[in-house]
Write a protein that holds these residues in place. Structure first.
Motif, PDB file in Angstrom:
ATOM      1  N   GLU A 335      -3.844  -0.583   0.907  1.00 58.70           N
ATOM      2  CA  GLU A 335      -2.874  -0.590  -0.178  1.00 58.70           C
ATOM      3  C   GLU A 335      -1.539   0.009   0.256  1.00 58.70           C
ATOM      4  OE1 GLU A 335      -2.214   0.790  -4.811  1.00 58.70           O
ATOM      5  OE2 GLU A 335      -3.874   1.663  -3.685  1.00 58.70           O
ATOM      6  N   LEU A 336      -1.581   1.127   0.961  1.00 56.34           N
ATOM      7  CA  LEU A 336      -0.332   1.758   1.391  1.00 56.34           C
ATOM      8  C   LEU A 336       0.465   0.848   2.315  1.00 56.34           C
ATOM      9  CD1 LEU A 336      -1.571   5.419   1.953  1.00 56.34           C
ATOM     10  CD2 LEU A 336      -0.001   4.635   0.172  1.00 56.34           C
ATOM     11  N   ARG A 337      -0.227   0.164   3.225  1.00 59.93           N
ATOM     12  CA  ARG A 337       0.478  -0.756   4.123  1.00 59.93           C
ATOM     13  C   ARG A 337       1.082  -1.925   3.339  1.00 59.93           C
ATOM     14  NH1 ARG A 337      -4.524  -0.195   7.352  1.00 59.93           N
ATOM     15  NH2 ARG A 337      -4.200   1.589   8.738  1.00 59.93           N
ATOM     16  N   ALA A 338       0.359  -2.413   2.329  1.00 63.14           N
ATOM     17  CA  ALA A 338       0.890  -3.507   1.511  1.00 63.14           C
ATOM     18  C   ALA A 338       2.108  -3.053   0.715  1.00 63.14           C
ATOM     19  CB  ALA A 338      -0.198  -4.025   0.566  1.00 63.14           C
ATOM     20  N   LEU A 339       2.019  -1.873   0.101  1.00 63.43           N
ATOM     21  CA  LEU A 339       3.147  -1.353  -0.673  1.00 63.43           C
ATOM     22  C   LEU A 339       4.356  -1.101   0.222  1.00 63.43           C
ATOM     23  CD1 LEU A 339       1.299   1.163  -3.025  1.00 63.43           C
ATOM     24  CD2 LEU A 339       2.288  -1.027  -3.674  1.00 63.43           C
ATOM     25  N   GLY A 340       4.105  -0.498   1.381  1.00 69.29           N
ATOM     26  CA  GLY A 340       5.204  -0.201   2.292  1.00 69.29           C
ATOM     27  C   GLY A 340       5.884  -1.447   2.816  1.00 69.29           C
ATOM     28  N   ALA A 341       5.092  -2.489   3.085  1.00 73.07           N
ATOM     29  CA  ALA A 341       5.662  -3.725   3.613  1.00 73.07           C
ATOM     30  C   ALA A 341       6.635  -4.360   2.629  1.00 73.07           C
ATOM     31  CB  ALA A 341       4.547  -4.712   3.951  1.00 73.07           C
ATOM     32  N   VAL A 342       6.402  -4.170   1.336  1.00 70.26           N
ATOM     33  CA  VAL A 342       7.276  -4.774   0.317  1.00 70.26           C
ATOM     34  C   VAL A 342       8.323  -3.779  -0.168  1.00 70.26           C
ATOM     35  CG1 VAL A 342       7.358  -5.894  -1.945  1.00 70.26           C
ATOM     36  CG2 VAL A 342       5.418  -6.320  -0.417  1.00 70.26           C
ATOM     37  N   LEU A 343       7.885  -2.608  -0.599  1.00 65.79           N
ATOM     38  CA  LEU A 343       8.812  -1.639  -1.188  1.00 65.79           C
ATOM     39  C   LEU A 343       9.658  -0.923  -0.134  1.00 65.79           C
ATOM     40  CD1 LEU A 343       6.466  -0.028  -3.872  1.00 65.79           C
ATOM     41  CD2 LEU A 343       7.987  -1.982  -4.117  1.00 65.79           C
ATOM     42  N   GLY A 344       9.163  -0.861   1.099  1.00 64.09           N
ATOM     43  CA  GLY A 344       9.901  -0.169   2.148  1.00 64.09           C
ATOM     44  C   GLY A 344      10.916  -1.031   2.863  1.00 64.09           C
ATOM     45  N   ALA A 345      10.842  -2.337   2.665  1.00 68.13           N
ATOM     46  CA  ALA A 345      11.759  -3.245   3.355  1.00 68.13           C
ATOM     47  C   ALA A 345      13.195  -3.040   2.868  1.00 68.13           C
ATOM     48  CB  ALA A 345      11.326  -4.691   3.121  1.00 68.13           C
ATOM     49  N   GLY A 346      14.116  -2.845   3.816  1.00 66.32           N
ATOM     50  CA  GLY A 346      15.522  -2.672   3.463  1.00 66.32           C
ATOM     51  C   GLY A 346      15.864  -1.355   2.814  1.00 66.32           C
ATOM     52  N   ARG A 347      14.955  -0.406   2.896  1.00 62.55           N
ATOM     53  CA  ARG A 347      15.152   0.887   2.243  1.00 62.55           C
ATOM     54  C   ARG A 347      15.684   1.916   3.231  1.00 62.55           C
ATOM     55  NH1 ARG A 347      13.001   3.239  -2.312  1.00 62.55           N
ATOM     56  NH2 ARG A 347      11.766   1.353  -2.667  1.00 62.55           N
ATOM     57  N   SER A 348      16.576   2.770   2.773  1.00 59.50           N
ATOM     58  CA  SER A 348      17.069   3.859   3.611  1.00 59.50           C
ATOM     59  C   SER A 348      15.942   4.835   3.911  1.00 59.50           C
ATOM     60  CB  SER A 348      18.207   4.594   2.888  1.00 59.50           C
ATOM     61  OG  SER A 348      18.477   5.831   3.510  1.00 59.50           O
ATOM     62  N   ALA A 349      15.837   5.263   5.161  1.00 57.39           N
ATOM     63  CA  ALA A 349      14.789   6.212   5.548  1.00 57.39           C
ATOM     64  C   ALA A 349      14.937   7.528   4.800  1.00 57.39           C
ATOM     65  CB  ALA A 349      14.841   6.458   7.050  1.00 57.39           C
ATOM     66  N   ALA A 350      16.133   7.833   4.328  1.00 58.97           N
ATOM     67  CA  ALA A 350      16.361   9.084   3.598  1.00 58.97           C
ATOM     68  C   ALA A 350      15.920   9.000   2.146  1.00 58.97           C
ATOM     69  CB  ALA A 350      17.841   9.452   3.660  1.00 58.97           C
ATOM     70  N   LYS A 351      15.580   7.780   1.689  1.00 51.39           N
ATOM     71  CA  LYS A 351      15.187   7.599   0.287  1.00 51.39           C
ATOM     72  C   LYS A 351      13.871   6.831   0.195  1.00 51.39           C
ATOM     73  CE  LYS A 351      19.902   7.727  -1.549  1.00 51.39           C
ATOM     74  NZ  LYS A 351      20.922   6.993  -2.344  1.00 51.39           N
ATOM     75  N   PRO A 352      12.770   7.457   0.597  1.00 55.18           N
ATOM     76  CA  PRO A 352      11.477   6.766   0.524  1.00 55.18           C
ATOM     77  C   PRO A 352      11.064   6.526  -0.922  1.00 55.18           C
ATOM     78  CG  PRO A 352      11.145   9.085   0.997  1.00 55.18           C
ATOM     79  CD  PRO A 352      12.630   8.845   1.063  1.00 55.18           C
ATOM     80  N   CYS A 353      10.197   5.565  -1.106  1.00 56.56           N
ATOM     81  CA  CYS A 353       9.619   5.318  -2.424  1.00 56.56           C
ATOM     82  C   CYS A 353       8.465   6.293  -2.621  1.00 56.56           C
ATOM     83  CB  CYS A 353       9.117   3.878  -2.528  1.00 56.56           C
ATOM     84  SG  CYS A 353       8.434   3.456  -4.138  1.00 56.56           S
ATOM     85  N   LEU A 354       8.507   7.045  -3.698  1.00 57.62           N
ATOM     86  CA  LEU A 354       7.428   7.984  -3.983  1.00 57.62           C
ATOM     87  C   LEU A 354       6.202   7.228  -4.479  1.00 57.62           C
ATOM     88  CD1 LEU A 354       9.509  10.782  -5.747  1.00 57.62           C
ATOM     89  CD2 LEU A 354       8.545  10.839  -3.443  1.00 57.62           C
ATOM     90  N   VAL A 355       5.029   7.754  -4.151  1.00 57.87           N
ATOM     91  CA  VAL A 355       3.779   7.105  -4.525  1.00 57.87           C
ATOM     92  C   VAL A 355       2.803   8.160  -5.033  1.00 57.87           C
ATOM     93  CG1 VAL A 355       2.920   7.220  -2.141  1.00 57.87           C
ATOM     94  CG2 VAL A 355       1.913   5.588  -3.710  1.00 57.87           C
ATOM     95  N   GLY A 356       2.007   7.800  -6.030  1.00 57.99           N
ATOM     96  CA  GLY A 356       1.016   8.719  -6.583  1.00 57.99           C
ATOM     97  C   GLY A 356      -0.124   7.946  -7.205  1.00 57.99           C
ATOM     98  N   SER A 357      -1.141   8.684  -7.658  1.00 55.72           N
ATOM     99  CA  SER A 357      -2.285   8.053  -8.313  1.00 55.72           C
ATOM    100  C   SER A 357      -2.859   8.980  -9.370  1.00 55.72           C
ATOM    101  CB  SER A 357      -3.374   7.691  -7.307  1.00 55.72           C
ATOM    102  OG  SER A 357      -4.529   7.204  -7.979  1.00 55.72           O
ATOM    103  N   VAL A 358      -2.941   8.489 -10.604  1.00 56.83           N
ATOM    104  CA  VAL A 358      -3.506   9.280 -11.700  1.00 56.83           C
ATOM    105  C   VAL A 358      -4.998   9.505 -11.514  1.00 56.83           C
ATOM    106  CG1 VAL A 358      -4.065   7.331 -13.224  1.00 56.83           C
ATOM    107  CG2 VAL A 358      -3.400   9.539 -14.215  1.00 56.83           C
ATOM    108  N   LYS A 359      -5.628   8.746 -10.633  1.00 55.68           N
ATOM    109  CA  LYS A 359      -7.049   8.955 -10.381  1.00 55.68           C
ATOM    110  C   LYS A 359      -7.321  10.333  -9.806  1.00 55.68           C
ATOM    111  CE  LYS A 359      -7.796   4.011  -9.804  1.00 55.68           C
ATOM    112  NZ  LYS A 359      -6.417   3.682 -10.229  1.00 55.68           N
ATOM    113  N   SER A 360      -6.324  10.937  -9.171  1.00 51.69           N
ATOM    114  CA  SER A 360      -6.502  12.288  -8.650  1.00 51.69           C
ATOM    115  C   SER A 360      -6.616  13.305  -9.788  1.00 51.69           C
ATOM    116  CB  SER A 360      -5.340  12.662  -7.716  1.00 51.69           C
ATOM    117  OG  SER A 360      -4.120  12.754  -8.422  1.00 51.69           O
ATOM    118  N   ASN A 361      -6.125  12.952 -10.986  1.00 53.59           N
ATOM    119  CA  ASN A 361      -6.265  13.825 -12.160  1.00 53.59           C
ATOM    120  C   ASN A 361      -7.507  13.511 -12.977  1.00 53.59           C
ATOM    121  OD1 ASN A 361      -3.118  13.025 -11.939  1.00 53.59           O
ATOM    122  ND2 ASN A 361      -3.278  15.173 -12.526  1.00 53.59           N
ATOM    123  N   LEU A 362      -7.771  12.221 -13.171  1.00 56.16           N
ATOM    124  CA  LEU A 362      -8.771  11.802 -14.160  1.00 56.16           C
ATOM    125  C   LEU A 362     -10.013  11.170 -13.568  1.00 56.16           C
ATOM    126  CD1 LEU A 362      -6.447  10.018 -16.769  1.00 56.16           C
ATOM    127  CD2 LEU A 362      -7.136  12.422 -16.730  1.00 56.16           C
TER     128      LEU A 362
END
Length: 448
Positions: A335-362
């Motif tokens: 999943e992380l590789r899939a998200l990064g391949a799409v959301l990370g494309a053309g993105r500044s290295a200084a502004k990564p896309c934050l990622v989280g999961s509510v499953k860690s709470n619930l």
């Protein structure tokens, strides 16, 4: 109906989230309580109480069989056996034969309509669609195994309607006299986000003028839990360690959530409350992958990209993504590789896309997971903050997060780029290969 100048349906019509309702582990009975749990970084997973099922019977302490030991913890809803049937015009004897999942959905849909400032009397008889994700049928198994402890000639006729999957949505339409489409969706863990996608499409077609979308899960019978234990899917440590090097599986949980939706232009016209805006959604399938339960990185990438295309937005503008993030050794890296391949494309290295999961709470709410992640994301946009993804200390060594343009949110923090439009999205994947993704932005009418 939303039409473009050529007279065809406008597939990019934004959809407003008017109201939300939820009942989740940790005593959460409202979005406000849910946000408090998230902001405080609390976990709502605990030992399964003896009144739910017999732990001594189902727990194997033999250290030579470690996969059988971790049945003791789950994320459970308080008072799941409590219900006010009279509020919904249901008799006590009928309620006794109703799957608690049906009861939970009635409650959270009521609350979503109330929060959306839509009086029930004004909705009766209108084309309001109902789209609900549900899969398990634990309660019917419990009823038939009870050897007539719960069944009497007076209530037995209600077993069929009380435990048939389609009725989970149909009962909502019946109770509130809603005339739009009404059906349930079962794509396993992506069910409720697929239901959301179908609700948005129905609104865009003009088939529904408003829609309720959501999902539910209740852990009533231990059978499925035992199967997942033996398959090695559940965490021996009893925590969902999403994205972490020590991730060892997930913890099951239950709960319900629903959102009330309306086309944005109509919501603005009518002065409705707007919690957030759904800009685009997408659904696809893995097709033939390495196995029927094996995720496909290519299919996940295609689904994420399709959702942003439907939203008319570049994936590079996303500031946060609520990942499926179960904490499994196979699923998280893909999943992380899939998200990064799409959301990370053309993105500044200084502004990564934050990622989280509510499953860690619930824990993992399975059929309720997608709607739970969506409600969390709406709350993030509303409060302009991103909570911590719990139990994360060392990134999975098989994934180069920096190279992918991603960063796990490990503390409560403000949205990056406050001067820009807030954009976030939600992923959900079914274990049979049905993927769903939704792209959201902040309400255009939130006071600054």
């Amino acid at each position: 109906m939303a039409l473009d100048p050529s007279g065809t349906i406008n597939k990019q019509e934004p959809i407003a989230v008017l109201g939300m309702g939820c009942r989740l582990p940790g005593g959460v009975e409202s979005p406000e309580q849910f946000w408090q749990l998230l902001a405080e970084g609390r976990e709502a997973i605990g030992e399964i109480p003896s009144d739910r099922w017999d732990l001594q019977r189902h727990h194997d302490p033999d250290p030579r069989r470690p996969l059988h030991q971790h049945v003791r913890r789950a994320g459970l809803v308080d008072g799941i056996d409590q219900f006010d049937p009279a509020l919904f015009g249901i008799s006590g004897r009928e309620a006794q034969c109703m799957d608690p999942q049906q009861r939970l959905l009635l409650e959270v849909c009521w609350r979503a309509m109330e929060a959306g400032a839509q009086p029930l009397e004004q909705l009766r008889g209108r084309s309001v669609g109902v789209f609900m994700g549900i899969s398990s049928a634990d309660y019917s198994a419990l009823l038939w195994a009870s050897e007539n402890q719960y069944l009497t000639p007076d209530n037995e006729p209600f077993i069929l309607t009380g435990n048939t999957g389609c009725i989970a949505a149909n009962r909502i339409s019946y109770a509130f006299d809603l005339k739009g489409p009404s059906f349930t969706v079962d794509t396993a863990c992506s069910s409720s986000l697929v239901a959301l996608h179908l609700a948005c499409e129905s609104l865009r077609r003009g088939e529904s003028e408003l829609a309720l979308a959501g999902g539910v899960q209740a852990l009533i019978h231990p059978g499925i839990q035992m199967s997942f234990c033996k398959a090695g899917l559940l965490s021996p440590s009893g925590h969902c360690r999403s994205f972490d090097a020590e991730a060892d599986g997930y913890v099951r949980s239950e709960g319900a959530g629903a959102v009330l939706l309306k086309p944005l232009r109509a919501a603005l016209r009518d002065g409705d409350p707007i919690e957030a805006v759904i800009r685009g959604t997408a659904v696809n399938s893995d097709g033939r992958s390495q196995g029927i339960a094996a995720p496909s990185q290519k299919a996940q990438m295609a689904c994420v990209l399709a959702a942003y295309t439907a939203a008319g937005l570049s994936p590079a503008v996303a500031q946060y993504v609520e990942a499926h993030g179960t904490g499994t050794r196979q699923g998280d890296p893909i999943e992380l590789r899939a998200l990064g391949a799409v959301l990370g494309a053309g993105r500044s290295a200084a502004k990564p896309c934050l990622v989280g999961s509510v499953k860690s709470n619930l824990g993992h709410g399975e059929t309720a997971a997608g709607i739970t992640g969506l409600i969390k994301t709406v709350l993030c946009l509303k409060h302009r903050q991103i909570p911590a993804s719990l139990h994360y200390s060392r990134p999975n060594p098989s994934v180069d997060l920096h190279g992918l343009g991603l960063k796990v949110s490990d503390a409560l923090m403000p949205f990056p780029a406050e001067d820009q439009e807030l954009v976030a999205s939600v992923s959900s994947f079914g274990f049979g290969g049905t993927n769903a993704h939704a792209v959201l932005s902040a309400s255009p009418v939130v006071a600054r």
